[in-house]
Design a protein around this motif. Structure first.
Motif, short mmCIF file in Angstrom:
data_model
loop_
_atom_site.label_atom_id
_atom_site.label_comp_id
_atom_site.label_asym_id
_atom_site.label_seq_id
_atom_site.Cartn_x
_atom_site.Cartn_y
_atom_site.Cartn_z
N UNK A 19 33.22 -37.55 4.30
CA UNK A 19 33.79 -38.52 5.23
C UNK A 19 33.17 -38.34 6.60
N UNK A 20 32.95 -39.44 7.29
CA UNK A 20 32.43 -39.35 8.65
C UNK A 20 33.06 -40.47 9.48
N UNK A 21 33.50 -40.14 10.69
CA UNK A 21 34.12 -41.12 11.58
C UNK A 21 33.66 -40.79 13.00
N UNK A 22 32.82 -41.62 13.57
CA UNK A 22 32.30 -41.32 14.92
C UNK A 22 32.09 -42.62 15.67
N UNK A 23 31.83 -42.51 16.98
CA UNK A 23 31.56 -43.69 17.79
C UNK A 23 30.20 -43.54 18.46
N UNK A 24 29.35 -44.56 18.29
CA UNK A 24 28.02 -44.50 18.90
C UNK A 24 28.15 -44.66 20.42
N UNK A 25 27.05 -44.37 21.12
CA UNK A 25 27.08 -44.47 22.59
C UNK A 25 27.37 -45.89 23.06
N UNK A 26 26.96 -46.86 22.26
CA UNK A 26 27.22 -48.25 22.68
C UNK A 26 28.64 -48.72 22.32
N UNK A 27 29.45 -47.81 21.82
CA UNK A 27 30.86 -48.16 21.58
C UNK A 27 31.18 -48.55 20.15
N UNK A 28 30.18 -48.65 19.27
CA UNK A 28 30.46 -49.04 17.88
C UNK A 28 31.07 -47.85 17.14
N UNK A 29 32.23 -48.09 16.54
CA UNK A 29 32.84 -47.06 15.70
C UNK A 29 32.27 -47.16 14.30
N UNK A 30 31.92 -46.01 13.71
CA UNK A 30 31.25 -45.99 12.41
C UNK A 30 32.00 -45.06 11.47
N UNK A 31 32.46 -45.62 10.35
CA UNK A 31 33.24 -44.85 9.38
C UNK A 31 32.49 -44.89 8.04
N UNK A 32 32.26 -43.72 7.45
CA UNK A 32 31.49 -43.64 6.21
C UNK A 32 32.24 -42.78 5.20
N UNK A 33 32.30 -43.25 3.95
CA UNK A 33 32.92 -42.45 2.90
C UNK A 33 32.08 -42.52 1.64
N UNK A 34 31.76 -41.37 1.08
CA UNK A 34 30.99 -41.32 -0.17
C UNK A 34 31.95 -41.34 -1.36
N UNK A 35 31.67 -42.21 -2.34
CA UNK A 35 32.51 -42.34 -3.53
C UNK A 35 31.66 -43.00 -4.62
N UNK A 36 31.33 -42.25 -5.66
CA UNK A 36 30.38 -42.74 -6.66
C UNK A 36 31.05 -43.35 -7.89
N UNK A 37 32.25 -43.92 -7.73
CA UNK A 37 32.94 -44.52 -8.87
C UNK A 37 32.11 -45.61 -9.55
N UNK A 38 31.51 -46.47 -8.75
CA UNK A 38 30.63 -47.48 -9.33
C UNK A 38 29.31 -47.42 -8.57
N UNK A 39 28.23 -47.95 -9.17
CA UNK A 39 26.90 -47.75 -8.56
C UNK A 39 26.66 -48.71 -7.39
N UNK A 40 27.65 -48.88 -6.53
CA UNK A 40 27.55 -49.88 -5.47
C UNK A 40 27.98 -49.28 -4.13
#
Lengths: 454, 440
Positions: free
Chosen positions: B26-47
């Motif tokens: 899991x990753x949750x951070x905010x770029x310098x330009x203010x964009x919040x970015x949330x990432x989660x890895x989950x390989x249940x389906x190949x998408x």
């Protein structure tokens, strides 16, 4: 891939193995299929019985629909109130349903609670209560739903198109019946249906999700192992589908905002060796970049969208191409849609055009794995159509094997000739726009339509 | 994991929510330009599922341009400085994915699902249309007609299509929520290309957005791609306009009748306007909603549909928005003549839930149902991605739902009753949506 400035290239495809199914047959003939996946704590079970609404007698249309809706009211000896409360306590979902080809009961819950949910619901399948007061409730609700459906251009077009395509064949009868047959159905009718069609022998239970194969088989055995079928089992084949001549039917529904336009004809059954060619043909027509949407929406702005479907059935199923448009644009729309369908032969697809359309099918297959219910439905469809479960593993290869030539041939053989047209909307605006193109336009009024006489 | 050997657990002990996030990467951070970015890895389906949510919706429509935010959503598919129109469709559909977008009163969400190996291309495309939208008169005019067609299809052609719009007008007459999201054809026709460009400049900026990616991915690699494509987008210096949160007030029209074309049965709607609730309070509203209207054993369903059989359908809906909330009880009646009886039943249930504690069994049932809903709603990567984006934008925590599970578990019957008393303290706005031809 698109030659876009600055766009990165895709990386190599990531390896993926779809879940495997294992199966076993209980001593009473019930086939049990289990496909496990443990990422989300949900279990889904689908129980399917092989004779569906297509086997309802004409005088009892809606029999399957009512009987299966009544399963939701629980088993004999327990009030429907109590059953609903018990099921809600476990946050379980349970519902019976009917298609032309099958009767089904589906349940799902959090995996922790699934054994309790199954123990509760299996009695509703084996010994449904089918109480008179519940029948009256479901009947009243179904008649209300039918009135809503008859007031919606698209729903009414679907019902009318089935009749236009299949005539007196059971696939032409509305699954939910018509008001007068619903009024006449008795408790004895739904009891009889349950006793001769809800039987373990020949039925299939598909378990998917957070359950291991052995645990799944044990659950099936505990719920249904001592269930014995009794009574006479109907085993009737349907009369063969015969192709009626093409018709153009307009149903007047003056207040609908847009006209529902349906073009269709009878095609092939799910088991047909050319079924996958049909799937690829549908993919060519459908989707945002599909030929229908490009012609109707993107190029001409006639509609919000247009698409095509081929229903997979035990007997030859219907192909339909559908959209919703301004009443005055119906004539133009029908013409455009006919041209698009014909273009599958006059401008056959190239290999390059097929690449993205096949990718679309592959993608939706991949995404169906995203839910345990979707996974279950894939295996239930195979079981119902007497197809080997191995077809699931071959699905992508079968899609890939379809050539452009095969798609054009499929369209020529099954899609283009004898298309019928059904339009539901403001007839005053529609009919003049159609007269130029068609000789015999039949007109009906939604207000007093009797579907079975169309 | 299902254990068939021992006694089933009580769901109250279910940790549950850990299992809704199958992979802890899991990753949750905010770029310098203010964009919040949330990432989660989950390989249940190949998408992979990609969502970009913007904090702008129907309530931010420019003056006299109701429906504009939604119209604008369509224009985001019309190409950029680097790409022709419909590029997003080609990049998704043509590789076996799909894309769509929707606009609510508060938010506009764009989302795609693609095979996992196309993730980088998708990130590039989303960054591209945030940075450099290009719309011309012709595709603007074409798409405006498509949106008007959508209005005809969704609002005019569908039975009860106007119902939600009418309730919003009835309840939010002092606020932009009254104008709905879909707008009306006249306002849409009044919109100009200048409006489009100004809207993009004003609201489509990294510090007004969240990017969420969920699926078969490598978190570090995904973050590197995000840096490459989104980091160069500058944060604008102009102030982001926000409309004011209204004071709570009663609806102007406490009773309204609408005669709908193409409507077969009378629909009755009770709408209660809510203040902006805290998460703790909202969780209690969820329980009230469950007890009254979720499932066949819920009180309203049982009273109207099952017992008295005056209604074909009956349900409740809690709608929490950024500036106010809406709690609705809706029933579709078999027979318009039974309206007085139906209203008496609804009012009786409202009085009962305010005057007596719900039973422990009802509380436990609601807790199980809500725990189960949380799991079901997070089953697919796309649903989960959309939920993270929604909660990041409106609750400032992409995984706010995890705490909801705890709130449900901790609620008592006394809490629920106090919330019901607050919810139903003021009179509802009642709407009768009547058939034109009232024979039934």
């Amino acid at each position: 891939m698109l030659g876009l400035v600055g766009a990165p290239e895709p990386s190599a495809p990531r390896p993926f193995t779809p879940p495997r199914a294992t199966e076993r047959r209980l001593s009473n003939g019930l086939r049990v299929i289990v496909a496990s996946r443990h990422e989300v704590p949900l279990v889904n079970a689908q129980l399917v019985f092989p004779l569906g609404a297509a086997h309802d007698p004409l005088a009892l249309l809606g029999q399957s629909y009512l009987a299966m809706a009544l399963l939701n009211y629980g088993p004999l000896g327990r009030s429907s109130d109590q059953f609903a409360a018990d099921l809600d306590d476990l946050a379980g979902r349970f519902s019976g349903g009917a298609t032309y080809d099958a009767l089904s009961a589906g349940l799902s819950s959090l995996s922790e609670l699934f054994p309790q949910v199954l123990a509760l619901c299996n009695q509703a399948v084996r010994q449904p209560g089918l109480a008179q007061e519940d029948l009256d409730r479901v009947r009243a609700r179904t008649i209300s739903e039918l009135r809503v459906a008859y007031g919606s251009a698209n729903s009414l077009a679907r019902i009318v198109m089935a009749r236009v395509l299949y005539g007196a064949h059971p696939y032409g009868q509305p699954i939910a019946g018509v008001p007068r047959t619903l009024e006449n159905l008795t408790r004895a009718d739904v009891q009889r249906l349950a006793s001769i069609r809800l039987l373990p022998d020949g039925a299939t239970m598909v378990l998917t999700g957070d359950v291991n194969a052995e645990a799944g088989f044990a659950l099936a055995e505990s719920a249904y192992g001592d269930w014995r079928g009794s009574g006479c089992r109907e085993k009737s084949a349907l009369v063969p589908v015969s192709l009626p001549s093409s018709r153009v039917v307009v149903v007047d529904l003056p207040d609908s905002g847009r006209s529902a336009v349906w073009l269709g004809r009878v095609t092939i059954e799910r088991r047909h060796p050319r079924y996958f060619e049909g799937l690829v043909a549908m993919a060519l027509l459908s989707g945002y970049s599909g030929r229908l949407n490009v012609a109707v929406r993107v190029k001409r702005g006639l509609s919000y969208g247009a698409s095509a479907q081929l229903q997979a059935r035990r007997e030859p199923g219907p192909f339909s191409a559908t959209t919703l448009v301004d009443h005055r644009k119906v004539g133009e729309t029908v013409e455009v849609m006919r041209e698009v369908i014909a273009s599958l032969v006059t401008q056959p697809p190239t290999e390059a055009e097929l690449v993205p359309r096949k990718a679309m099918l592959r993608g939706s297959f991949g995404r169906s794995l995203d839910s345990v219910a979707g996974l279950g439905s894939s295996f239930a469809e195979l079981a119902l159509n007497d197809l080997p479960l191995s077809e699931y593993d071959e699905y992508l290869a079968r899609i890939d094997a379809v050539t452009p030539r095969a798609v054009a041939d499929f369209a020529r053989d099954f899609l283009i000739e004898g298309l019928s047209v059904v339009v539901v909307g403001d007839a005053q605006a529609i009919v003049p726009s159609l007269r130029g193109a068609f000789a015999g336009v039949e007109e009906y009024r939604a207000a007093d339509i009797d579907v079975l006489t169309i | 994991m299902l254990d068939t050997t021992g006694a089933p657990h009580s769901v109250l002990q279910l940790s549950g929510m850990q299992s809704t996030t199958p992979d802890t990467t899991w990753s949750d951070r905010t770029l310098e330009n203010g964009l919040r970015v949330v990432i989660q890895a989950d390989a249940t389906s190949p998408t992979v599922a990609v969502t970009v949510g913007y904090h702008v919706g129907g309530k931010d429509d420019p003056q006299g341009r109701s429906g504009f935010a939604h119209l604008f959503e369509h224009l985001m598919f019309k190409g950029t400085e680097n790409t022709p129109a419909e590029t997003i469709d080609r990049l998704t559909e043509d590789v076996g994915g799909f894309n769509n977008a929707y606009t609510t009163a508060d938010l506009t969400m764009y989302y795609e699902v693609v095979p996992a190996n196309y993730l980088e291309v998708m990130l590039w495309a989303e960054a591209d249309r945030l940075a450099s939208l290009r719309v011309d008169e012709q595709n603007f005019a074409t798409e405006r007609e498509v949106v008007i067609g959508e209005y005809d299809q969704r609002i005019l052609a569908e039975p009860y299509g106007l119902l939600d719009e009418l309730v919003e007008r009835q309840v939010f007459s002092d606020h932009a929520y009254a104008n709905g999201v879909i707008g009306d054809p006249d306002s849409l026709r009044a919109a100009s290309l200048d409006d489009v460009l100004a809207f993009h400049r004003t609201y489509y900026r990294p510090d007004n957005a969240v990017l969420v990616v969920v699926g078969d991915l490598d978190v570090a690699q995904t973050n590197a791609w995000v840096d490459r494509y989104f980091q160069p987008i500058a944060r604008p210096t102009h102030v982001l306009p926000r409309i004011a949160v209204p004071e709570y007030r009663l609806p102007d029209m406490l009773r309204m009748t609408h005669v709908g074309q193409n409507v077969p049965l009378l629909a009755l709607n009770y709408a209660y306007r809510l203040p902006v609730f805290s998460d703790d309070e909202a969780a209690l509203v969820d329980i009230v909603e469950c007890v009254l209207g979720l499932g066949k054993s819920s009180r309203i369903f049982k009273a109207l549909v099952h017992d008295a059989q005056v209604a074909a359908q009956a349900f409740t809906d809690g709608d929490f928005r950024e500036h106010a909330g809406l709690f609705q009880i809706r029933a579709v009646l078999h027979d318009a003549a039974q309206l007085p009886q139906a209203e008496a039943l609804v009012q009786g249930e409202i009085e009962r839930i305010c005057s007596e504690n719900i039973t422990m069994a009802e509380l436990r049932r609601a807790q199980n149902q809500l725990a189960s809903l949380l799991v079901r709603r997070s089953e697919g990567a796309n649903d989960r991605s959309l939920a993270y984006a929604h909660d990041a934008l409106l609750r400032n925590d992409p995984r706010a739902a995890q705490a909801d599970a705890r709130r449900y578990r901790e609620a008592t019957v006394a809490d629920v009753r106090r919330m019901a008393e607050r919810l139903f303290a003021e009179p509802p706005a009642i709407l009768e949506y009547r058939p034109q031809n009232e024979e039934g």
